[in-house]
Design a protein around this motif. Structure first.
Motif, mmCIF file in Angstrom:
data_model
loop_
_atom_site.group_PDB
_atom_site.id
_atom_site.type_symbol
_atom_site.label_atom_id
_atom_site.label_comp_id
_atom_site.label_asym_id
_atom_site.label_seq_id
_atom_site.Cartn_x
_atom_site.Cartn_y
_atom_site.Cartn_z
ATOM 1 N N GLY A 177 -9.901 14.536 2.962
ATOM 2 C CA GLY A 177 -10.311 13.637 2.756
ATOM 3 C C GLY A 177 -9.513 13.708 1.639
ATOM 4 O O GLY A 177 -8.730 12.401 0.796
ATOM 5 N N ALA A 178 -8.612 14.624 0.248
ATOM 6 C CA ALA A 178 -8.518 14.679 -0.640
ATOM 7 C C ALA A 178 -7.107 13.807 -0.408
ATOM 8 O O ALA A 178 -6.126 13.367 -0.855
ATOM 9 C CB ALA A 178 -8.248 15.448 -0.849
ATOM 10 N N PHE A 179 -6.423 14.843 0.787
ATOM 11 C CA PHE A 179 -4.804 14.066 0.836
ATOM 12 C C PHE A 179 -5.388 12.313 1.486
ATOM 13 O O PHE A 179 -4.228 12.528 0.754
ATOM 14 C CB PHE A 179 -4.797 15.548 2.476
ATOM 15 N N SER A 180 -6.073 12.777 2.296
ATOM 16 C CA SER A 180 -5.790 11.266 2.714
ATOM 17 C C SER A 180 -6.371 9.760 1.622
ATOM 18 O O SER A 180 -5.463 8.493 1.348
ATOM 19 C CB SER A 180 -7.130 10.706 3.751
ATOM 20 N N THR A 181 -6.632 10.584 0.053
ATOM 21 C CA THR A 181 -6.859 10.115 -0.509
ATOM 22 C C THR A 181 -5.535 9.641 -1.424
ATOM 23 O O THR A 181 -5.394 7.990 -1.890
ATOM 24 C CB THR A 181 -7.939 10.496 -1.736
ATOM 25 N N VAL A 182 -4.762 10.898 -1.442
ATOM 26 C CA VAL A 182 -3.679 10.972 -2.187
ATOM 27 C C VAL A 182 -2.378 9.921 -1.858
ATOM 28 O O VAL A 182 -2.062 9.237 -1.972
ATOM 29 C CB VAL A 182 -3.069 11.900 -2.531
ATOM 30 N N VAL A 183 -2.473 9.958 -0.183
ATOM 31 C CA VAL A 183 -1.635 8.812 -0.111
ATOM 32 C C VAL A 183 -2.060 7.858 0.044
ATOM 33 O O VAL A 183 -1.313 6.547 -0.325
ATOM 34 C CB VAL A 183 -1.489 9.617 1.897
ATOM 35 N N TRP A 184 -2.871 7.379 0.063
ATOM 36 C CA TRP A 184 -3.479 5.704 -0.353
ATOM 37 C C TRP A 184 -3.215 5.321 -0.824
ATOM 38 O O TRP A 184 -3.288 4.237 -1.870
ATOM 39 C CB TRP A 184 -5.569 5.480 0.008
ATOM 40 N N GLN A 185 -3.568 6.628 -2.442
ATOM 41 C CA GLN A 185 -2.831 5.831 -3.909
ATOM 42 C C GLN A 185 -1.475 4.832 -3.848
ATOM 43 O O GLN A 185 -1.584 4.577 -4.859
ATOM 44 C CB GLN A 185 -3.243 7.126 -4.854
ATOM 45 N N PHE A 186 -0.836 5.824 -2.909
ATOM 46 C CA PHE A 186 0.603 5.956 -3.618
ATOM 47 C C PHE A 186 0.804 4.527 -2.406
ATOM 48 O O PHE A 186 2.384 4.502 -2.537
ATOM 49 C CB PHE A 186 1.297 7.047 -4.034
ATOM 50 N N SER A 187 -0.109 3.996 -1.442
ATOM 51 C CA SER A 187 1.138 3.268 -0.135
ATOM 52 C C SER A 187 0.767 1.667 -1.115
ATOM 53 O O SER A 187 0.082 1.070 -1.864
ATOM 54 C CB SER A 187 -0.716 3.629 0.715
ATOM 55 N N PRO A 188 2.122 1.053 -0.145
ATOM 56 C CA PRO A 188 1.291 -0.601 -0.537
ATOM 57 C C PRO A 188 0.020 -1.264 -0.519
ATOM 58 O O PRO A 188 -0.125 -1.878 -1.076
ATOM 59 C CB PRO A 188 2.682 -0.609 0.129
ATOM 60 N N MET A 189 -0.315 -0.806 0.403
ATOM 61 C CA MET A 189 -1.232 -1.016 0.596
ATOM 62 C C MET A 189 -2.702 -1.126 -0.016
ATOM 63 O O MET A 189 -3.483 -2.550 -0.677
ATOM 64 C CB MET A 189 -2.675 -1.146 2.025
ATOM 65 N N LYS A 190 -2.320 0.126 -0.814
ATOM 66 C CA LYS A 190 -3.447 -0.346 -2.456
ATOM 67 C C LYS A 190 -2.746 -0.713 -3.734
ATOM 68 O O LYS A 190 -3.616 -1.897 -4.469
ATOM 69 C CB LYS A 190 -3.212 1.753 -2.770
ATOM 70 N N GLN A 191 -1.748 -1.295 -3.717
ATOM 71 C CA GLN A 191 -1.548 -1.998 -4.792
ATOM 72 C C GLN A 191 -1.494 -3.510 -3.819
ATOM 73 O O GLN A 191 -1.601 -4.416 -5.124
ATOM 74 C CB GLN A 191 0.146 -1.744 -4.716
ATOM 75 N N ARG A 192 -1.275 -3.593 -3.151
ATOM 76 C CA ARG A 192 -2.065 -4.976 -2.146
ATOM 77 C C ARG A 192 -2.937 -5.845 -2.929
ATOM 78 O O ARG A 192 -3.696 -6.638 -2.836
ATOM 79 C CB ARG A 192 -1.571 -5.368 -0.227
ATOM 80 N N CYS A 193 -4.163 -4.460 -2.940
ATOM 81 C CA CYS A 193 -5.053 -5.004 -3.037
ATOM 82 C C CYS A 193 -5.583 -4.874 -5.007
ATOM 83 O O CYS A 193 -6.286 -6.202 -4.619
ATOM 84 C CB CYS A 193 -6.101 -3.903 -2.280
ATOM 85 N N LEU A 194 -5.061 -4.850 -5.289
ATOM 86 C CA LEU A 194 -4.895 -4.675 -5.941
ATOM 87 C C LEU A 194 -4.290 -5.518 -7.185
ATOM 88 O O LEU A 194 -5.512 -6.697 -7.665
ATOM 89 C CB LEU A 194 -3.615 -3.191 -7.583
ATOM 90 N N ASN A 195 -3.965 -6.199 -6.427
ATOM 91 C CA ASN A 195 -2.803 -7.536 -7.185
ATOM 92 C C ASN A 195 -3.983 -8.706 -6.134
ATOM 93 O O ASN A 195 -4.335 -9.416 -7.693
ATOM 94 C CB ASN A 195 -1.589 -7.548 -6.083
ATOM 95 N N ARG A 196 -4.645 -8.818 -5.031
ATOM 96 C CA ARG A 196 -4.831 -9.349 -4.724
ATOM 97 C C ARG A 196 -6.641 -9.670 -5.489
ATOM 98 O O ARG A 196 -7.135 -10.788 -5.647
ATOM 99 C CB ARG A 196 -5.443 -9.198 -2.783
ATOM 100 N N GLY A 197 -7.223 -8.221 -6.280
ATOM 101 C CA GLY A 197 -8.446 -8.123 -6.754
ATOM 102 C C GLY A 197 -7.447 -9.057 -7.983
ATOM 103 O O GLY A 197 -9.465 -9.668 -9.061
ATOM 104 N N HIS A 198 -6.333 -9.537 -8.521
ATOM 105 C CA HIS A 198 -6.534 -10.277 -10.491
ATOM 106 C C HIS A 198 -6.655 -11.316 -9.587
ATOM 107 O O HIS A 198 -7.081 -12.153 -10.302
ATOM 108 C CB HIS A 198 -5.251 -9.765 -10.814
#
Lengths: 282, 190
Positions: free
Chosen positions: B136-157
């Protein structure tokens, strides 16, 4: 020059920004207006984890700086010969006094001129809005901004009987979430322009003109602002005063006409998410 | 400070107060999933284990804990969108529109809660070994650095325009809450 990513490659970019610097210095020195003093302004976006300001220097070096290092000309090694060509707007008290006279409140105007304290408030409240997004195509588009009757009456009441305690509201038109792919367009916005009238014959109804610099980047859904586009505020107090004085403010909606500088092709329209009207007062 | 800034500060203070109260409650009653796997063998092993787990961790308490955690952690990040709804709405509709925005946002996070607490329960029930939390921790770290996470962050703005009148105003406030919740959940690294 219309695209943020390419603008600095155009030599006119530096001329343009040097002129902004001159106008800013004039704003400070001729009008005596102070720059913001809060830390977020002085330390710049770098302090919030955002991009820092970098200036190229002769040779391979760069200069990373914050706004507080360039806050006045006294910190820099240059000055301007003259600010004579810059406009000199009237002081706010004089502007308010003139406005009160136009609204027929001569006695209040005299007291304001004599230095009476005015409670300018500063609350911002929505008065009306377009219900759908507005596509701008071709040579112009005309749309209706519906007004909330209770809030419109509140504005009208401050125009009808202004006082020092309740001065007349200021009114602003906002173009919200303007999106598109045409960076270079300029939009002129008119209030209550008759349907077949030539906009150039009715400059008294011109709310203002906005340039869409950076529109394309601001509209990219995965960009740093989620594709929310650009938003603009235009003060329409004078136009609303004129509507009030000619008994035309008492209507359910205001007609807004948007005229692009060049006709927009159907394949690349600009859309305005919402056109809204706000009051600012007590 | 202008009247406008005073009103915006009131919104900020109200939201931060709610978050602080939630933090105090969480610190006063910290809860965690307790589990004692049934060790006897047989076909009814997992159902007996589940019954024991639910007895030790009542669903109502799990839900209350999740809501408190949401209020503590997520309330402060809602200050900018709540201000947006407040400014975009007629004065007489502000409370209603903010309520609908929060309802839409909370609906997404409650659905996330059912999913995540369900996964946690299932992991404790069927695979209580050490590698499950590590995965679980490993998948969280991978997600944190993925472009998908950045995409979600941008759309949230993105704070889009909301309709001001009638049913469309209610619909847009609710929809803004739901979409903001989706991008917020996506960018939280879960």
């Amino acid at each position: 020059m219309g695209d943020c990513g390419l603008a600095a490659l155009d030599p006119i970019f530096y001329l343009h920004h040097a002129n902004i610097d001159r106008m800013w210095a004039g704003w400070n020195q001729v009008l005596g207006t102070a720059n913001p003093a809060d830390a977020t302004w002085l330390n710049g976006p770098g302090a919030c984890g955002d991009a820092v300001f970098v200036m190229p220097m002769p040779g391979p070096s760069t200069w990373v700086y914050t706004p507080q290092q360039v806050n006045s000309l006294s910190q820099l090694n240059y000055e301007y010969e003259s600010y004579d060509s810059l406009p000199k707007p009237e002081l706010p008290a004089v502007q308010l006094s003139e406005r009160l006279k136009r609204l027929g409140a001569a006695a209040v105007a005299e007291r304001v001129n004599a230095g009476a304290t005015v409670n300018t408030g500063g609350k911002v409240e929505l008065v009306g809005a377009s219900q759908e997004q507005v596509p701008v195509k071709g040579s112009s588009v005309r749309t209706s901004v519906r007004l909330d009757p209770a809030t419109r009456s509140k504005v009208a009441a401050t125009l009808a009987a202004p006082s020092e305690a309740a001065p007349p509201d200021r009114v602003f038109l906002r173009l919200e979430n303007v999106r598109g792919t045409q960076n270079a367009s300029v939009l002129s916005v008119f209030i209550d322009l008759p349907p077949d009238a030539d906009p150039n014959d009715h400059l008294e109804l011109l709310a203002g003109t906005v340039g869409l610099f950076g529109l394309r980047q601001a509209s990219v859904p995965d960009g740093s602002h989620g594709g929310q586009g650009l938003s603009f505020s235009l003060e329409i107090t004078k136009i609303v005063d004129a509507l009030h004085l000619s008994d035309r403010l008492n209507q359910d909606s205001l007609q807004v006409t948007v005229v692009p500088s060049d006709a927009l092709p159907d394949r690349a329209p600009i859309t305005i998410g919402r056109i809204s009207i706000f009051r600012k007062g007590n | 400070m202008t009247a406008q800034n005073r009103e915006l500060a009131t919104i900020r203070n109200a939201v931060l107060s709610i978050s602080t109260i939630a933090w105090i409650l969480l610190l006063a009653w910290p809860g965690s999933l307790t589990h004692c796997p049934v060790t006897t063998s047989g076909a009814l092993l997992w159902t007996a284990s589940l019954q024991m787990m639910l007895a030790m961790n009542p669903p109502g308490l799990l839900a209350a804990g999740w809501v408190l955690m949401l209020m503590a952690i997520m309330a402060p990040v809602l200050i900018p969108p709540i201000r947006h709804v407040w400014l975009q709405s007629f004065k007489h509709r502000r409370a209603r529109s903010i309520g609908l925005f929060i309802a839409g946002y909370a609906a997404i996070w409650l659905a996330m809660g059912v999913l995540l607490v369900g996964i946690e329960l299932a992991a404790a029930l069927f695979a209580p070994q050490w590698y499950v939390p590590v995965a679980g921790a490993f998948s969280t770290v991978v997600w944190q650095f993925s472009p998908m996470k950045q995409r979600c962050l941008n759309r949230g703005h993105a704070h889009t325009a909301l309709a001001a009148f009638g049913f469309a105003a209610d619909r847009d406030a609710l929809r803004f809450g739901v979409t903001h919740g989706i991008w917020c959940a996506g960018s939280s690294g879960r």
